[in-house]
Design a protein around this motif. Structure first.
Motif, mmCIF file in Angstrom:
data_model
loop_
_atom_site.group_PDB
_atom_site.id
_atom_site.type_symbol
_atom_site.label_atom_id
_atom_site.label_comp_id
_atom_site.label_asym_id
_atom_site.label_seq_id
_atom_site.Cartn_x
_atom_site.Cartn_y
_atom_site.Cartn_z
ATOM 1 N N PRO A 71 0.951 -1.170 0.096
ATOM 2 C CA PRO A 71 -0.215 0.000 -0.043
ATOM 3 C C PRO A 71 0.730 1.233 0.002
ATOM 4 C CG PRO A 71 -0.705 -1.493 1.702
ATOM 5 C CD PRO A 71 0.645 -1.882 1.113
ATOM 6 N N LEU A 72 0.389 2.311 -0.627
ATOM 7 C CA LEU A 72 1.098 3.573 -0.650
ATOM 8 C C LEU A 72 0.587 4.305 0.617
ATOM 9 C CD1 LEU A 72 0.998 4.721 -4.435
ATOM 10 C CD2 LEU A 72 2.804 3.482 -2.984
ATOM 11 N N THR A 73 1.435 5.072 1.088
ATOM 12 C CA THR A 73 1.175 5.930 2.399
ATOM 13 C C THR A 73 1.758 7.401 2.170
ATOM 14 O OG1 THR A 73 3.713 5.679 3.258
ATOM 15 C CG2 THR A 73 2.181 3.916 3.816
ATOM 16 N N GLU A 74 1.326 8.405 2.958
ATOM 17 C CA GLU A 74 1.601 9.617 2.811
ATOM 18 C C GLU A 74 3.014 9.905 2.554
ATOM 19 O OE1 GLU A 74 -0.016 12.598 5.381
ATOM 20 O OE2 GLU A 74 -1.841 11.526 5.269
ATOM 21 N N ALA A 75 3.969 9.065 3.064
ATOM 22 C CA ALA A 75 5.263 8.969 3.058
ATOM 23 C C ALA A 75 5.917 8.698 1.511
ATOM 24 C CB ALA A 75 6.229 8.073 3.941
ATOM 25 N N ASP A 76 4.945 8.181 0.769
ATOM 26 C CA ASP A 76 5.170 7.983 -0.705
ATOM 27 C C ASP A 76 5.165 9.391 -1.333
ATOM 28 O OD1 ASP A 76 5.951 5.154 -0.643
ATOM 29 O OD2 ASP A 76 4.046 4.664 0.061
ATOM 30 N N VAL A 77 4.394 10.373 -1.066
ATOM 31 C CA VAL A 77 4.175 11.377 -1.814
ATOM 32 C C VAL A 77 5.517 12.437 -1.626
ATOM 33 C CG1 VAL A 77 2.343 13.253 -2.048
ATOM 34 C CG2 VAL A 77 1.679 10.990 -1.370
ATOM 35 N N ALA A 78 6.196 12.653 -2.649
ATOM 36 C CA ALA A 78 7.090 13.539 -2.605
ATOM 37 C C ALA A 78 6.889 14.871 -3.080
ATOM 38 C CB ALA A 78 8.261 13.084 -3.458
ATOM 39 N N TYR A 79 5.688 15.267 -3.518
ATOM 40 C CA TYR A 79 5.328 16.319 -4.203
ATOM 41 C C TYR A 79 4.108 16.931 -3.663
ATOM 42 C CZ TYR A 79 9.065 15.116 -7.373
ATOM 43 O OH TYR A 79 10.369 14.565 -7.704
ATOM 44 N N PRO A 80 3.716 18.344 -3.544
ATOM 45 C CA PRO A 80 2.375 18.728 -3.023
ATOM 46 C C PRO A 80 1.418 18.578 -4.076
ATOM 47 C CG PRO A 80 3.796 20.599 -3.751
ATOM 48 C CD PRO A 80 4.705 19.384 -3.777
ATOM 49 N N ALA A 81 0.254 18.577 -3.559
ATOM 50 C CA ALA A 81 -0.948 18.169 -4.720
ATOM 51 C C ALA A 81 -0.915 19.388 -5.721
ATOM 52 C CB ALA A 81 -2.334 18.293 -3.927
ATOM 53 N N ALA A 82 -1.306 19.243 -6.766
ATOM 54 C CA ALA A 82 -1.569 20.240 -7.810
ATOM 55 C C ALA A 82 -2.986 20.486 -8.392
ATOM 56 C CB ALA A 82 -0.538 19.974 -8.982
ATOM 57 N N ASP A 83 -3.123 21.642 -8.968
ATOM 58 C CA ASP A 83 -4.651 21.861 -9.274
ATOM 59 C C ASP A 83 -4.370 21.479 -11.059
ATOM 60 O OD1 ASP A 83 -6.168 23.810 -11.156
ATOM 61 O OD2 ASP A 83 -7.193 23.920 -9.018
ATOM 62 N N ALA A 84 -5.418 20.717 -11.471
ATOM 63 C CA ALA A 84 -5.373 20.215 -12.885
ATOM 64 C C ALA A 84 -5.258 21.364 -13.816
ATOM 65 C CB ALA A 84 -6.456 19.277 -13.206
ATOM 66 N N ALA A 85 -6.067 22.541 -13.396
ATOM 67 C CA ALA A 85 -6.193 23.558 -14.420
ATOM 68 C C ALA A 85 -4.951 24.326 -14.433
ATOM 69 C CB ALA A 85 -7.404 24.455 -13.926
ATOM 70 N N ASN A 86 -4.349 24.813 -13.409
ATOM 71 C CA ASN A 86 -2.981 25.296 -13.769
ATOM 72 C C ASN A 86 -1.761 24.905 -13.205
ATOM 73 O OD1 ASN A 86 -3.321 25.935 -10.994
ATOM 74 N ND2 ASN A 86 -4.380 27.854 -11.317
ATOM 75 N N GLY A 87 -1.629 23.544 -12.442
ATOM 76 C CA GLY A 87 -0.755 22.991 -12.165
ATOM 77 C C GLY A 87 -0.063 23.760 -10.735
ATOM 78 N N ALA A 88 -0.943 24.561 -10.252
ATOM 79 C CA ALA A 88 -0.603 25.337 -8.773
ATOM 80 C C ALA A 88 -0.712 24.340 -7.549
ATOM 81 C CB ALA A 88 -1.416 26.641 -8.708
ATOM 82 N N SER A 89 0.153 24.600 -6.526
ATOM 83 C CA SER A 89 0.148 23.772 -5.563
ATOM 84 C C SER A 89 -1.188 23.910 -4.615
ATOM 85 C CB SER A 89 1.213 23.882 -4.485
ATOM 86 O OG SER A 89 1.149 23.517 -3.218
ATOM 87 N N GLN A 90 -1.960 23.042 -4.087
ATOM 88 C CA GLN A 90 -2.942 23.293 -3.269
ATOM 89 C C GLN A 90 -2.895 23.389 -1.840
ATOM 90 O OE1 GLN A 90 -6.274 22.563 -4.507
ATOM 91 N NE2 GLN A 90 -5.308 23.101 -6.164
ATOM 92 N N ARG A 91 -1.595 23.836 -1.399
ATOM 93 C CA ARG A 91 -1.350 24.109 -0.129
ATOM 94 C C ARG A 91 -2.174 25.320 0.437
ATOM 95 N NH1 ARG A 91 4.194 22.232 1.880
ATOM 96 N NH2 ARG A 91 4.616 20.409 0.632
#
Length: 91
Positions: A71-91
């Motif tokens: 199973p994947l965990t949060e530790a597997d995520v190396a990049y912040p989430a991005a908005d599909a429309a413009n690629g901007a971080s969702q932070r």
């Protein structure tokens, strides 16, 4: 479209590679995708997250059998989430 991937049972991936070879279908060896520098290893390791085989159908469409190794965990995520429309971080 780049390719179509099919989720297969982890215990079947090696059997499916053998079956493709028996049928004369060219494909990759089973690739152990992991967190190493090369992102794949010859052997399964604790960081292996998916094992896959790439091959083509008769029309040249790229196909993949993929078997999740863990199973994947949060530790597997190396990049912040991005908005599909413009690629901007969702932070």
């Amino acid at each position: 479209m780049n390719h179509v991937a099919f989720n297969v049972a982890p215990e079947k991936i090696d059997e499916y590679r053998e079956k493709l070879a028996e049928l004369g279908i060219e494909g990759t060896e089973v690739v152990n995708h992991d967190d190493s520098e090369t992102q794949a290893s010859e052997e399964i390791s604790p960081s292996t997250f998916v094992r896959s085989i790439d091959f083509q159908d008769p029309d040249g469409t790229q196909l993949e059998f993929a078997a999740w190794a863990r199973p994947l965990t949060e530790a597997d995520v190396a990049y912040p989430a991005a908005d599909a429309a413009n690629g901007a971080s969702q932070r």
